[in-house]
Write an enzyme that holds these catalytic residues in place. Structure first.
Site, PDB file in Angstrom:
ATOM      1  N   GLU A 446       0.802  -1.189   0.008  1.00 51.60           N
ATOM      2  CA  GLU A 446      -0.123  -0.237   0.023  1.00 51.60           C
ATOM      3  C   GLU A 446       0.768   1.219  -0.037  1.00 51.60           C
ATOM      4  O   GLU A 446       0.588   2.314   0.576  1.00 51.60           O
ATOM      5  CB  GLU A 446      -1.140  -0.081   1.213  1.00 51.60           C
ATOM      6  CG  GLU A 446      -1.970  -1.102   1.447  1.00 51.60           C
ATOM      7  CD  GLU A 446      -2.565  -1.492  -0.004  1.00 51.60           C
ATOM      8  OE1 GLU A 446      -3.003  -0.622  -0.693  1.00 51.60           O
ATOM      9  OE2 GLU A 446      -2.988  -2.515  -0.231  1.00 51.60           O
ATOM     10  N   GLY A 447       2.080   1.329  -0.798  1.00 47.22           N
ATOM     11  CA  GLY A 447       2.915   2.308  -0.693  1.00 47.22           C
ATOM     12  C   GLY A 447       4.056   2.240   0.582  1.00 47.22           C
ATOM     13  O   GLY A 447       3.449   2.409   1.569  1.00 47.22           O
TER      14      GLY A 447
END
Length: 601
Positions: A446-447
Protein backbone atom coordinates in the site's frame (compact mmCIF):
# COMPACT_ATOMS: atom_id res chain seq x y z
CA UNK A 1 0.60 -21.42 20.92
CA UNK A 2 0.06 -17.67 21.40
CA UNK A 3 -2.89 -16.37 23.39
CA UNK A 4 -4.92 -13.20 22.92
CA UNK A 5 -7.28 -11.20 25.09
CA UNK A 6 -9.17 -8.43 23.26
CA UNK A 7 -8.09 -5.08 24.81
CA UNK A 8 -11.68 -3.92 25.30
CA UNK A 9 -10.91 -1.78 28.34
CA UNK A 10 -8.33 0.27 26.48
CA UNK A 11 -10.58 0.59 23.45
CA UNK A 12 -13.35 1.89 25.70
CA UNK A 13 -10.96 4.35 27.33
CA UNK A 14 -9.89 5.78 23.97
CA UNK A 15 -13.39 5.97 22.53
CA UNK A 16 -15.37 7.10 25.53
CA UNK A 17 -12.97 8.94 27.84
CA UNK A 18 -10.49 10.51 25.41
CA UNK A 19 -12.34 10.99 22.11
CA UNK A 20 -15.88 10.90 23.56
CA UNK A 21 -17.18 9.39 20.34
CA UNK A 22 -20.81 8.97 21.47
CA UNK A 23 -21.04 12.74 21.98
CA UNK A 24 -19.51 13.32 18.55
CA UNK A 25 -22.01 10.92 16.99
CA UNK A 26 -24.95 12.99 18.24
CA UNK A 27 -24.06 15.55 15.56
CA UNK A 28 -24.06 12.90 12.81
CA UNK A 29 -27.64 12.09 11.77
CA UNK A 30 -27.04 8.44 10.77
CA UNK A 31 -25.27 7.72 14.07
CA UNK A 32 -27.08 10.04 16.48
CA UNK A 33 -28.58 7.13 18.44
CA UNK A 34 -25.37 5.10 18.71
CA UNK A 35 -24.33 5.13 22.37
CA UNK A 36 -21.39 3.75 24.31
CA UNK A 37 -23.32 0.69 25.45
CA UNK A 38 -24.14 -0.32 21.89
CA UNK A 39 -20.52 0.08 20.78
CA UNK A 40 -19.20 -1.90 23.74
CA UNK A 41 -21.66 -4.74 23.24
CA UNK A 42 -20.80 -5.10 19.55
CA UNK A 43 -17.06 -5.08 20.22
CA UNK A 44 -17.37 -7.59 23.06
CA UNK A 45 -18.94 -10.05 20.61
CA UNK A 46 -16.39 -9.11 17.96
CA UNK A 47 -13.61 -9.86 20.41
CA UNK A 48 -15.04 -13.32 21.01
CA UNK A 49 -15.08 -14.00 17.28
CA UNK A 50 -11.45 -12.90 16.93
CA UNK A 51 -10.14 -14.80 19.95
CA UNK A 52 -12.24 -17.95 19.68
CA UNK A 53 -12.62 -18.43 15.91
CA UNK A 54 -9.70 -16.68 14.21
CA UNK A 55 -6.79 -17.01 16.64
CA UNK A 56 -6.76 -20.84 16.71
CA UNK A 57 -6.27 -20.82 12.91
CA UNK A 58 -3.33 -18.43 12.83
CA UNK A 59 -0.36 -20.68 13.61
CA UNK A 60 -1.63 -23.58 11.50
CA UNK A 61 -2.56 -21.28 8.64
CA UNK A 62 1.00 -19.93 8.61
CA UNK A 63 2.42 -23.46 8.48
CA UNK A 64 0.03 -24.75 5.81
CA UNK A 65 -0.30 -21.72 3.56
CA UNK A 66 -2.43 -21.65 0.41
CA UNK A 67 -2.37 -24.20 -2.42
CA UNK A 68 -2.89 -23.51 -6.14
CA UNK A 69 -4.22 -26.12 -8.54
CA UNK A 70 -2.45 -25.04 -11.72
CA UNK A 71 -4.88 -26.96 -13.90
CA UNK A 72 -8.06 -25.32 -12.61
CA UNK A 73 -6.42 -22.15 -11.21
CA UNK A 74 -8.35 -22.76 -7.98
CA UNK A 75 -6.79 -21.85 -4.63
CA UNK A 76 -7.41 -23.77 -1.42
CA UNK A 77 -6.91 -21.76 1.76
CA UNK A 78 -5.60 -23.31 5.02
CA UNK A 79 -7.71 -25.68 7.06
CA UNK A 80 -10.56 -23.92 8.85
CA UNK A 81 -10.25 -20.61 6.98
CA UNK A 82 -13.29 -21.13 4.74
CA UNK A 83 -15.45 -22.28 7.65
CA UNK A 84 -14.39 -19.26 9.73
CA UNK A 85 -15.45 -16.98 6.87
CA UNK A 86 -18.88 -18.64 6.80
CA UNK A 87 -19.24 -17.84 10.52
CA UNK A 88 -18.07 -14.27 9.85
CA UNK A 89 -20.80 -13.84 7.23
CA UNK A 90 -23.42 -15.55 9.39
CA UNK A 91 -22.61 -13.14 12.22
CA UNK A 92 -23.19 -10.12 9.98
CA UNK A 93 -19.67 -8.80 10.56
CA UNK A 94 -19.11 -7.88 6.91
CA UNK A 95 -21.99 -5.38 7.07
CA UNK A 96 -20.96 -3.68 10.31
CA UNK A 97 -20.28 -0.11 9.14
CA UNK A 98 -21.79 -0.25 5.66
CA UNK A 99 -24.69 1.75 4.20
CA UNK A 100 -28.14 0.39 5.25
CA UNK A 101 -29.40 1.34 1.77
CA UNK A 102 -27.46 -1.65 0.45
CA UNK A 103 -27.96 -3.98 3.39
CA UNK A 104 -25.38 -2.64 5.83
CA UNK A 105 -25.84 -2.20 9.58
CA UNK A 106 -24.90 1.47 9.45
CA UNK A 107 -22.67 1.55 12.53
CA UNK A 108 -19.87 4.16 12.69
CA UNK A 109 -16.52 3.39 11.08
CA UNK A 110 -14.98 3.71 14.56
CA UNK A 111 -16.66 0.44 15.51
CA UNK A 112 -15.30 -1.29 12.41
CA UNK A 113 -11.82 0.06 13.20
CA UNK A 114 -11.74 -1.61 16.61
CA UNK A 115 -13.25 -4.86 15.35
CA UNK A 116 -10.57 -5.10 12.67
CA UNK A 117 -7.83 -4.38 15.19
CA UNK A 118 -8.91 -7.48 17.08
CA UNK A 119 -9.09 -9.56 13.90
CA UNK A 120 -5.59 -8.40 12.93
CA UNK A 121 -4.26 -9.43 16.33
CA UNK A 122 -5.88 -12.82 16.01
CA UNK A 123 -5.02 -13.59 12.39
CA UNK A 124 -3.81 -10.86 10.04
CA UNK A 125 -3.59 -13.16 7.00
CA UNK A 126 -7.24 -14.20 7.39
CA UNK A 127 -8.48 -10.67 8.11
CA UNK A 128 -7.08 -9.46 4.78
CA UNK A 129 -9.71 -11.42 2.81
CA UNK A 130 -12.75 -9.45 4.05
CA UNK A 131 -10.69 -6.32 4.70
CA UNK A 132 -10.09 -5.72 1.00
CA UNK A 133 -13.81 -6.01 0.34
CA UNK A 134 -14.48 -3.01 2.53
CA UNK A 135 -12.09 -0.86 0.51
CA UNK A 136 -13.74 -1.95 -2.75
CA UNK A 137 -17.13 -1.16 -1.23
CA UNK A 138 -15.94 2.38 -0.47
CA UNK A 139 -14.55 2.88 -3.99
CA UNK A 140 -17.69 1.63 -5.73
CA UNK A 141 -19.97 3.57 -3.41
CA UNK A 142 -18.08 6.77 -4.21
CA UNK A 143 -17.48 6.30 -7.95
CA UNK A 144 -19.60 3.42 -9.25
CA UNK A 145 -22.63 3.80 -11.48
CA UNK A 146 -26.08 3.19 -10.05
CA UNK A 147 -26.12 -0.17 -11.84
CA UNK A 148 -22.73 -1.15 -10.40
CA UNK A 149 -23.79 -0.16 -6.91
CA UNK A 150 -27.03 -2.13 -7.17
CA UNK A 151 -25.25 -5.18 -8.53
CA UNK A 152 -22.13 -5.32 -6.37
CA UNK A 153 -22.60 -3.45 -3.10
CA UNK A 154 -25.26 -5.68 -1.49
CA UNK A 155 -23.18 -8.78 -2.19
CA UNK A 156 -19.95 -7.25 -0.90
CA UNK A 157 -21.72 -5.94 2.19
CA UNK A 158 -23.32 -9.31 2.97
CA UNK A 159 -20.00 -11.09 2.42
CA UNK A 160 -21.52 -13.23 -0.33
CA UNK A 161 -18.66 -12.01 -2.55
CA UNK A 162 -15.23 -10.59 -1.75
CA UNK A 163 -13.09 -8.09 -3.67
CA UNK A 164 -9.50 -7.17 -4.52
CA UNK A 165 -7.54 -4.21 -5.82
CA UNK A 166 -5.38 -5.03 -8.85
CA UNK A 167 -2.72 -2.35 -9.25
CA UNK A 168 0.85 -3.67 -9.28
CA UNK A 169 2.42 -5.15 -12.42
CA UNK A 170 5.71 -7.04 -12.74
CA UNK A 171 7.56 -3.97 -14.06
CA UNK A 172 5.95 -1.30 -11.87
CA UNK A 173 4.84 -0.97 -8.28
CA UNK A 174 4.21 2.47 -6.83
CA UNK A 175 4.79 4.23 -10.17
CA UNK A 176 1.42 3.30 -11.65
CA UNK A 177 2.01 5.66 -14.56
CA UNK A 178 4.10 2.84 -16.07
CA UNK A 179 1.33 0.23 -16.09
CA UNK A 180 0.60 -1.59 -19.36
CA UNK A 181 -2.69 -3.45 -18.79
CA UNK A 182 -4.96 -2.64 -21.76
CA UNK A 183 -8.70 -1.99 -21.94
CA UNK A 184 -10.30 -2.36 -25.37
CA UNK A 185 -13.91 -1.14 -25.73
CA UNK A 186 -16.30 -3.87 -26.87
CA UNK A 187 -18.19 -2.82 -30.04
CA UNK A 188 -21.93 -2.78 -29.54
CA UNK A 189 -21.66 -3.31 -25.79
CA UNK A 190 -22.92 -0.79 -23.22
CA UNK A 191 -20.69 2.24 -22.67
CA UNK A 192 -17.72 1.48 -20.48
CA UNK A 193 -17.63 -2.24 -21.28
CA UNK A 194 -14.13 -3.35 -22.26
CA UNK A 195 -11.97 -6.40 -22.65
CA UNK A 196 -9.05 -6.17 -20.23
CA UNK A 197 -5.69 -7.76 -20.97
CA UNK A 198 -2.57 -7.72 -18.83
CA UNK A 199 -0.96 -9.18 -15.72
CA UNK A 200 -0.98 -8.12 -12.09
CA UNK A 201 1.17 -9.33 -9.20
CA UNK A 202 1.06 -9.20 -5.40
CA UNK A 203 -2.76 -9.32 -5.42
CA UNK A 204 -3.81 -10.14 -1.86
CA UNK A 205 -6.79 -12.51 -1.73
CA UNK A 206 -6.71 -12.67 -5.54
CA UNK A 207 -8.10 -16.21 -5.56
CA UNK A 208 -9.56 -18.33 -2.76
CA UNK A 209 -12.33 -20.75 -1.79
CA UNK A 210 -14.31 -18.48 0.56
CA UNK A 211 -16.91 -17.27 -1.95
CA UNK A 212 -18.29 -18.13 -5.38
CA UNK A 213 -17.34 -14.79 -6.89
CA UNK A 214 -14.47 -12.33 -6.46
CA UNK A 215 -14.83 -8.74 -7.64
CA UNK A 216 -11.54 -7.38 -8.94
CA UNK A 217 -11.00 -3.63 -9.26
CA UNK A 218 -8.44 -3.36 -12.04
CA UNK A 219 -6.41 -0.39 -13.31
CA UNK A 220 -5.90 -0.36 -17.09
CA UNK A 221 -5.40 1.96 -20.08
CA UNK A 222 -7.95 2.76 -22.76
CA UNK A 223 -6.66 3.04 -26.37
CA UNK A 224 -6.80 6.86 -26.31
CA UNK A 225 -5.21 7.18 -22.89
CA UNK A 226 -2.54 9.84 -22.41
CA UNK A 227 0.81 8.65 -21.10
CA UNK A 228 1.54 8.44 -17.38
CA UNK A 229 -0.80 8.44 -14.41
CA UNK A 230 -3.29 10.74 -16.15
CA UNK A 231 -4.13 7.92 -18.57
CA UNK A 232 -5.30 5.30 -16.07
CA UNK A 233 -8.88 4.05 -15.87
CA UNK A 234 -10.55 1.79 -13.29
CA UNK A 235 -12.65 -1.24 -14.16
CA UNK A 236 -14.67 -3.75 -12.20
CA UNK A 237 -13.74 -7.23 -13.45
CA UNK A 238 -15.59 -10.09 -11.70
CA UNK A 239 -14.25 -13.62 -11.56
CA UNK A 240 -17.62 -14.78 -12.88
CA UNK A 241 -19.69 -12.50 -15.09
CA UNK A 242 -22.81 -11.26 -13.37
CA UNK A 243 -26.27 -11.33 -14.93
CA UNK A 244 -28.58 -8.33 -14.47
CA UNK A 245 -30.50 -10.21 -11.76
CA UNK A 246 -27.27 -10.83 -9.81
CA UNK A 247 -26.94 -14.50 -10.70
CA UNK A 248 -23.59 -15.74 -11.92
CA UNK A 249 -22.86 -16.25 -15.58
CA UNK A 250 -19.86 -17.71 -17.34
CA UNK A 251 -16.29 -17.71 -16.01
CA UNK A 252 -14.48 -14.48 -16.85
CA UNK A 253 -10.97 -14.55 -18.33
CA UNK A 254 -9.18 -13.50 -15.16
CA UNK A 255 -7.42 -16.19 -13.16
CA UNK A 256 -4.59 -16.94 -10.77
CA UNK A 257 -1.42 -17.96 -12.58
CA UNK A 258 0.70 -18.39 -9.47
CA UNK A 259 1.00 -17.75 -5.74
CA UNK A 260 3.86 -15.73 -4.29
CA UNK A 261 6.17 -17.60 -1.90
CA UNK A 262 6.40 -15.01 0.86
CA UNK A 263 8.20 -14.20 4.09
CA UNK A 264 4.93 -13.85 6.01
CA UNK A 265 1.10 -13.74 5.85
CA UNK A 266 1.25 -17.28 4.45
CA UNK A 267 -2.46 -17.83 5.07
CA UNK A 268 -3.38 -15.14 2.58
CA UNK A 269 -3.33 -15.99 -1.13
CA UNK A 270 -1.03 -13.38 -2.68
CA UNK A 271 -1.75 -14.04 -6.32
CA UNK A 272 -0.24 -13.43 -9.72
CA UNK A 273 -3.33 -12.58 -11.78
CA UNK A 274 -3.50 -13.23 -15.51
CA UNK A 275 -6.09 -11.14 -17.37
CA UNK A 276 -6.69 -12.47 -20.87
CA UNK A 277 -9.44 -10.44 -22.50
CA UNK A 278 -11.63 -10.40 -19.41
CA UNK A 279 -14.85 -8.42 -19.52
CA UNK A 280 -14.85 -5.34 -17.33
CA UNK A 281 -16.95 -2.22 -16.86
CA UNK A 282 -15.62 1.29 -16.33
CA UNK A 283 -15.80 2.76 -12.83
CA UNK A 284 -15.98 6.54 -12.83
CA UNK A 285 -14.65 8.64 -15.70
CA UNK A 286 -12.20 7.50 -18.39
CA UNK A 287 -8.57 8.27 -17.49
CA UNK A 288 -9.63 9.21 -13.93
CA UNK A 289 -9.11 5.80 -12.40
CA UNK A 290 -6.53 6.82 -9.84
CA UNK A 291 -8.98 9.20 -8.16
CA UNK A 292 -11.44 6.33 -7.76
CA UNK A 293 -8.80 3.82 -6.72
CA UNK A 294 -7.33 6.23 -4.15
CA UNK A 295 -10.55 5.89 -2.17
CA UNK A 296 -9.72 2.21 -1.79
CA UNK A 297 -5.99 2.82 -1.37
CA UNK A 298 -6.43 5.36 1.43
CA UNK A 299 -8.83 3.02 3.21
CA UNK A 300 -6.24 0.29 2.78
CA UNK A 301 -3.42 2.49 4.15
CA UNK A 302 -5.34 3.10 7.35
CA UNK A 303 -6.11 -0.61 7.38
CA UNK A 304 -2.42 -1.51 7.12
CA UNK A 305 -1.65 0.73 10.09
CA UNK A 306 -4.39 -1.15 11.91
CA UNK A 307 -2.73 -4.45 10.99
CA UNK A 308 0.47 -3.39 12.74
CA UNK A 309 -1.48 -2.14 15.73
CA UNK A 310 -3.07 -5.58 15.98
CA UNK A 311 0.29 -7.36 15.75
CA UNK A 312 1.89 -5.01 18.27
CA UNK A 313 -0.89 -5.67 20.76
CA UNK A 314 -0.84 -9.47 20.50
CA UNK A 315 2.97 -9.59 20.53
CA UNK A 316 3.01 -7.40 23.65
CA UNK A 317 0.45 -9.55 25.45
CA UNK A 318 2.43 -12.72 24.88
CA UNK A 319 5.79 -11.15 25.71
CA UNK A 320 4.39 -9.72 28.94
CA UNK A 321 3.01 -13.09 30.01
CA UNK A 322 6.31 -14.79 29.17
CA UNK A 323 8.36 -12.17 31.05
CA UNK A 324 6.28 -12.73 34.18
CA UNK A 325 6.73 -16.49 34.01
CA UNK A 326 10.29 -17.01 32.70
CA UNK A 327 12.91 -17.02 35.46
CA UNK A 328 16.52 -16.16 34.74
CA UNK A 329 19.22 -14.43 36.83
CA UNK A 330 18.61 -12.27 39.85
CA UNK A 331 17.51 -8.68 39.84
CA UNK A 332 20.44 -6.26 39.91
CA UNK A 333 18.92 -4.63 42.98
CA UNK A 334 18.49 -7.87 44.92
CA UNK A 335 16.40 -11.02 44.69
CA UNK A 336 12.69 -10.44 44.10
CA UNK A 337 11.40 -14.04 43.98
CA UNK A 338 13.20 -15.54 46.94
CA UNK A 339 11.19 -18.74 46.76
CA UNK A 340 12.58 -19.44 43.29
CA UNK A 341 16.12 -20.12 42.05
CA UNK A 342 16.00 -17.01 39.86
CA UNK A 343 13.78 -13.99 39.29
CA UNK A 344 11.20 -13.57 36.50
CA UNK A 345 12.85 -11.65 33.70
CA UNK A 346 10.32 -8.84 34.03
CA UNK A 347 12.43 -7.49 36.92
CA UNK A 348 15.25 -6.54 34.51
CA UNK A 349 15.23 -2.93 33.24
CA UNK A 350 15.93 -3.78 29.61
CA UNK A 351 13.11 -6.33 29.46
CA UNK A 352 10.79 -3.65 30.79
CA UNK A 353 12.12 -1.23 28.17
CA UNK A 354 11.15 -3.65 25.40
CA UNK A 355 7.73 -4.36 26.89
CA UNK A 356 6.94 -0.71 27.50
CA UNK A 357 8.05 0.21 23.99
CA UNK A 358 5.49 -2.19 22.55
CA UNK A 359 2.80 -1.06 25.00
CA UNK A 360 3.38 2.63 24.32
CA UNK A 361 3.38 2.15 20.56
CA UNK A 362 0.22 0.01 20.66
CA UNK A 363 -1.77 2.41 22.83
CA UNK A 364 -0.59 5.48 20.92
CA UNK A 365 -1.57 3.84 17.63
CA UNK A 366 -4.97 2.89 18.99
CA UNK A 367 -5.70 6.52 19.86
CA UNK A 368 -4.51 7.80 16.47
CA UNK A 369 -6.39 5.22 14.41
CA UNK A 370 -9.60 5.71 16.37
CA UNK A 371 -9.27 9.44 15.79
CA UNK A 372 -8.79 8.87 12.06
CA UNK A 373 -11.89 6.66 12.00
CA UNK A 374 -13.86 9.35 13.81
CA UNK A 375 -12.70 11.92 11.25
CA UNK A 376 -13.93 9.64 8.45
CA UNK A 377 -17.32 9.36 10.15
CA UNK A 378 -17.50 13.16 10.39
CA UNK A 379 -16.28 13.64 6.82
CA UNK A 380 -19.09 11.45 5.51
CA UNK A 381 -21.96 12.34 7.78
CA UNK A 382 -21.59 15.72 9.48
CA UNK A 383 -24.26 18.20 8.30
CA UNK A 384 -21.82 21.16 8.39
CA UNK A 385 -19.81 21.40 5.16
CA UNK A 386 -16.88 23.07 6.94
CA UNK A 387 -16.65 20.27 9.49
CA UNK A 388 -16.70 17.74 6.66
CA UNK A 389 -13.94 19.61 4.80
CA UNK A 390 -11.79 20.07 7.92
CA UNK A 391 -12.18 16.38 8.80
CA UNK A 392 -11.18 15.34 5.28
CA UNK A 393 -8.11 17.58 5.38
CA UNK A 394 -6.98 16.27 8.74
CA UNK A 395 -7.44 12.60 7.86
CA UNK A 396 -5.53 13.16 4.61
CA UNK A 397 -2.64 14.63 6.63
CA UNK A 398 -2.71 11.80 9.17
CA UNK A 399 -3.08 8.88 6.73
CA UNK A 400 0.64 8.59 5.77
CA UNK A 401 1.53 8.85 9.47
CA UNK A 402 -1.04 6.20 10.40
CA UNK A 403 0.38 3.92 7.72
CA UNK A 404 4.15 4.50 8.00
CA UNK A 405 4.77 5.56 11.61
CA UNK A 406 2.50 2.88 13.02
CA UNK A 407 3.96 0.10 10.84
CA UNK A 408 7.56 1.15 11.52
CA UNK A 409 6.73 1.07 15.21
CA UNK A 410 4.96 -2.26 14.78
CA UNK A 411 8.15 -3.77 13.36
CA UNK A 412 10.20 -2.33 16.22
CA UNK A 413 7.69 -3.59 18.78
CA UNK A 414 7.26 -7.13 17.44
CA UNK A 415 11.04 -7.56 17.19
CA UNK A 416 11.39 -6.30 20.77
CA UNK A 417 8.71 -8.72 21.96
CA UNK A 418 10.43 -11.57 20.14
CA UNK A 419 13.65 -10.56 21.90
CA UNK A 420 11.94 -10.88 25.27
CA UNK A 421 11.52 -14.59 24.52
CA UNK A 422 15.23 -15.04 23.83
CA UNK A 423 15.86 -18.24 21.90
CA UNK A 424 12.22 -19.29 22.25
CA UNK A 425 11.26 -16.23 20.22
CA UNK A 426 12.94 -17.90 17.26
CA UNK A 427 10.78 -21.03 17.56
CA UNK A 428 7.59 -21.20 15.52
CA UNK A 429 5.18 -22.65 18.07
CA UNK A 430 5.61 -19.66 20.39
CA UNK A 431 4.20 -17.47 17.61
CA UNK A 432 6.55 -14.54 18.00
CA UNK A 433 8.59 -15.09 14.86
CA UNK A 434 5.34 -15.19 12.86
CA UNK A 435 4.31 -11.80 14.27
CA UNK A 436 7.68 -10.41 13.19
CA UNK A 437 7.39 -11.85 9.68
CA UNK A 438 3.82 -10.69 9.26
CA UNK A 439 4.67 -7.21 10.53
CA UNK A 440 7.42 -6.76 7.97
CA UNK A 441 5.08 -6.67 4.96
CA UNK A 442 3.08 -3.82 6.48
CA UNK A 443 5.98 -1.43 5.94
CA UNK A 444 6.03 -2.28 2.23
CA UNK A 445 2.61 -2.71 0.67
CA UNK A 446 0.00 0.00 0.00
CA UNK A 447 2.90 2.34 -0.76
CA UNK A 448 6.22 1.77 0.96
CA UNK A 449 6.89 3.87 4.02
CA UNK A 450 9.38 5.95 2.05
CA UNK A 451 6.58 6.82 -0.39
CA UNK A 452 4.33 7.70 2.56
CA UNK A 453 7.04 10.05 3.83
CA UNK A 454 7.29 11.78 0.44
CA UNK A 455 3.51 12.07 0.35
CA UNK A 456 3.39 13.64 3.82
CA UNK A 457 6.18 16.16 3.32
CA UNK A 458 5.79 16.90 -0.38
CA UNK A 459 2.04 16.79 -0.96
CA UNK A 460 0.35 17.09 2.42
CA UNK A 461 2.65 19.69 4.08
CA UNK A 462 4.71 21.64 1.53
CA UNK A 463 2.06 21.17 -1.16
CA UNK A 464 -0.46 23.29 0.74
CA UNK A 465 2.09 25.59 2.41
CA UNK A 466 1.60 23.86 5.74
CA UNK A 467 -2.12 24.65 6.03
CA UNK A 468 -3.18 21.16 7.11
CA UNK A 469 -0.21 20.86 9.47
CA UNK A 470 -1.22 24.18 11.05
CA UNK A 471 -4.71 22.78 11.50
CA UNK A 472 -3.31 19.92 13.57
CA UNK A 473 -0.98 22.39 15.30
CA UNK A 474 -4.04 24.25 16.54
CA UNK A 475 -5.23 21.10 18.30
CA UNK A 476 -1.84 20.83 19.99
CA UNK A 477 -1.88 24.51 20.94
CA UNK A 478 -5.37 24.20 22.41
CA UNK A 479 -4.30 21.29 24.61
CA UNK A 480 -1.18 23.16 25.71
CA UNK A 481 -3.31 26.18 26.60
CA UNK A 482 -5.73 24.01 28.58
CA UNK A 483 -3.04 22.25 30.61
CA UNK A 484 -0.05 24.59 30.47
CA UNK A 485 -0.36 25.64 34.12
CA UNK A 486 -1.01 22.14 35.48
CA UNK A 487 1.98 20.83 37.43
CA UNK A 488 0.76 17.25 37.09
CA UNK A 489 0.55 17.58 33.31
CA UNK A 490 3.87 19.39 32.89
CA UNK A 491 5.91 16.26 32.13
CA UNK A 492 3.61 15.58 29.18
CA UNK A 493 2.72 19.07 28.02
CA UNK A 494 6.16 20.70 28.10
CA UNK A 495 7.88 18.35 25.62
CA UNK A 496 4.81 18.43 23.36
CA UNK A 497 4.71 22.23 23.39
CA UNK A 498 8.45 22.42 22.66
CA UNK A 499 8.18 20.06 19.68
CA UNK A 500 5.13 21.94 18.41
CA UNK A 501 7.17 25.15 18.35
CA UNK A 502 10.14 23.39 16.74
CA UNK A 503 7.95 21.80 14.07
CA UNK A 504 7.09 25.11 12.43
CA UNK A 505 10.72 26.16 12.18
CA UNK A 506 11.82 22.68 11.07
CA UNK A 507 9.20 22.50 8.32
CA UNK A 508 9.99 25.98 7.03
CA UNK A 509 13.68 25.19 6.87
CA UNK A 510 13.16 21.96 4.91
CA UNK A 511 10.71 23.73 2.60
CA UNK A 512 13.15 26.54 1.71
CA UNK A 513 15.93 24.06 1.02
CA UNK A 514 13.61 22.02 -1.20
CA UNK A 515 12.78 25.09 -3.29
CA UNK A 516 16.42 25.24 -4.35
CA UNK A 517 16.88 21.48 -4.67
CA UNK A 518 13.91 19.05 -4.65
CA UNK A 519 16.23 16.26 -3.48
CA UNK A 520 16.37 18.03 -0.12
CA UNK A 521 12.74 17.06 0.48
CA UNK A 522 13.49 13.47 -0.52
CA UNK A 523 16.50 13.34 1.79
CA UNK A 524 14.55 14.68 4.78
CA UNK A 525 11.20 12.98 4.23
CA UNK A 526 11.57 9.75 6.24
CA UNK A 527 13.04 11.53 9.25
CA UNK A 528 10.42 14.25 8.90
CA UNK A 529 7.57 11.72 9.00
CA UNK A 530 8.89 10.21 12.22
CA UNK A 531 9.12 13.64 13.82
CA UNK A 532 5.55 14.35 12.73
CA UNK A 533 4.53 10.91 14.01
CA UNK A 534 5.90 11.68 17.45
CA UNK A 535 4.13 15.04 17.45
CA UNK A 536 0.86 13.23 16.76
CA UNK A 537 1.53 10.42 19.23
CA UNK A 538 2.69 12.99 21.80
CA UNK A 539 -0.60 14.85 21.40
CA UNK A 540 -2.65 11.71 21.96
CA UNK A 541 -0.47 10.50 24.83
CA UNK A 542 -0.93 13.87 26.51
CA UNK A 543 -4.68 13.61 26.03
CA UNK A 544 -4.67 10.08 27.46
CA UNK A 545 -2.65 11.28 30.46
CA UNK A 546 -5.11 14.14 30.88
CA UNK A 547 -8.07 11.73 30.92
CA UNK A 548 -6.32 9.39 33.35
CA UNK A 549 -5.46 12.22 35.76
CA UNK A 550 -9.01 13.50 35.68
CA UNK A 551 -10.32 10.03 36.53
CA UNK A 552 -7.90 9.73 39.45
CA UNK A 553 -8.75 13.22 40.69
CA UNK A 554 -12.40 12.24 40.43
CA UNK A 555 -11.82 9.49 42.98
CA UNK A 556 -11.18 6.44 40.79
CA UNK A 557 -8.84 3.84 42.28
CA UNK A 558 -8.84 1.75 39.12
CA UNK A 559 -5.19 0.70 38.51
CA UNK A 560 -5.85 1.14 34.79
CA UNK A 561 -5.32 4.89 35.14
CA UNK A 562 -2.06 4.57 37.05
CA UNK A 563 -0.83 2.19 34.34
CA UNK A 564 -1.78 4.71 31.67
CA UNK A 565 0.21 7.47 33.38
CA UNK A 566 3.24 5.23 33.83
CA UNK A 567 3.19 4.31 30.15
CA UNK A 568 2.82 7.97 29.19
CA UNK A 569 5.87 8.84 31.30
CA UNK A 570 7.87 6.11 29.60
CA UNK A 571 6.82 7.30 26.15
CA UNK A 572 7.81 10.92 26.76
CA UNK A 573 11.05 9.99 28.54
CA UNK A 574 12.36 7.18 26.32
CA UNK A 575 10.69 7.31 22.88
CA UNK A 576 9.65 10.91 22.23
CA UNK A 577 13.24 12.29 22.52
CA UNK A 578 14.07 10.48 19.25
CA UNK A 579 12.79 13.64 17.57
CA UNK A 580 15.98 15.57 18.43
CA UNK A 581 18.16 13.10 16.54
CA UNK A 582 15.72 12.90 13.64
CA UNK A 583 15.68 16.66 13.15
CA UNK A 584 19.46 16.70 13.17
CA UNK A 585 19.75 13.94 10.57
CA UNK A 586 17.06 15.53 8.39
CA UNK A 587 19.03 18.78 8.45
CA UNK A 588 22.16 16.96 7.26
CA UNK A 589 20.85 17.60 3.76
CA UNK A 590 20.86 15.81 0.43
CA UNK A 591 24.58 16.14 -0.24
CA UNK A 592 25.67 13.26 1.98
CA UNK A 593 23.21 11.04 0.11
CA UNK A 594 23.44 12.26 -3.48
CA UNK A 595 27.14 13.19 -3.75
CA UNK A 596 28.09 9.57 -3.35
CA UNK A 597 28.72 8.25 -6.85
CA UNK A 598 32.12 6.90 -5.83
CA UNK A 599 30.72 5.18 -2.73
CA UNK A 600 27.95 3.52 -4.74
CA UNK A 601 29.96 2.71 -7.86
Amino acid sequence: MPTYTPPLRDMQFVMHEVLKVAEEFKALPPHADVDAGTIDAVLQEGGKFAAEVMLPLNLGGDEEGCTLDKTTHAVTTPKGFKEAYARYVEGGWAALSCDPAYGGQGLPFVVNQNFYEMMNSANQAWAMYPGLSHGAYEALRAHGTDAQKKLYLPRLISGEWTATMCLTEPHCGTDLGLLRTRAEPVPGAPDGTCRITGSKIFISAGEHDFTENIVHLVLARLPDAPAGSKGISLFVVPKFLVNPDGSLGERNAIYCGGLERKMGIHGNATAQMVIDGAMGTLVGQPHKGLAAMFVMMNTARLGVGNQSLGLTEVAYQNALAYAKDRIQMRSLSGAKARDKPADPIIVHPDVRRMLLTAKAYAEGARALLNYCALLLDKEQHHPDAKVRADSAELVALLTPIAKAFVTDNGWTATVACQQVFGGHGYIHEWGMEQFVRDARINMIYEGTNGIQALDLLGRKVLGDNGASLKKFGKLVAKLVEEEGVSEKMAEFINPLAYLGDQMTRFTTEIGFKALGNPDEAGAAAVDYLRVAGHLVFGYFWARMAQAALRAIEGGSADPFYAAKLQTARFYFARLFPETATLMRTARAGAGVLMDTDAALA
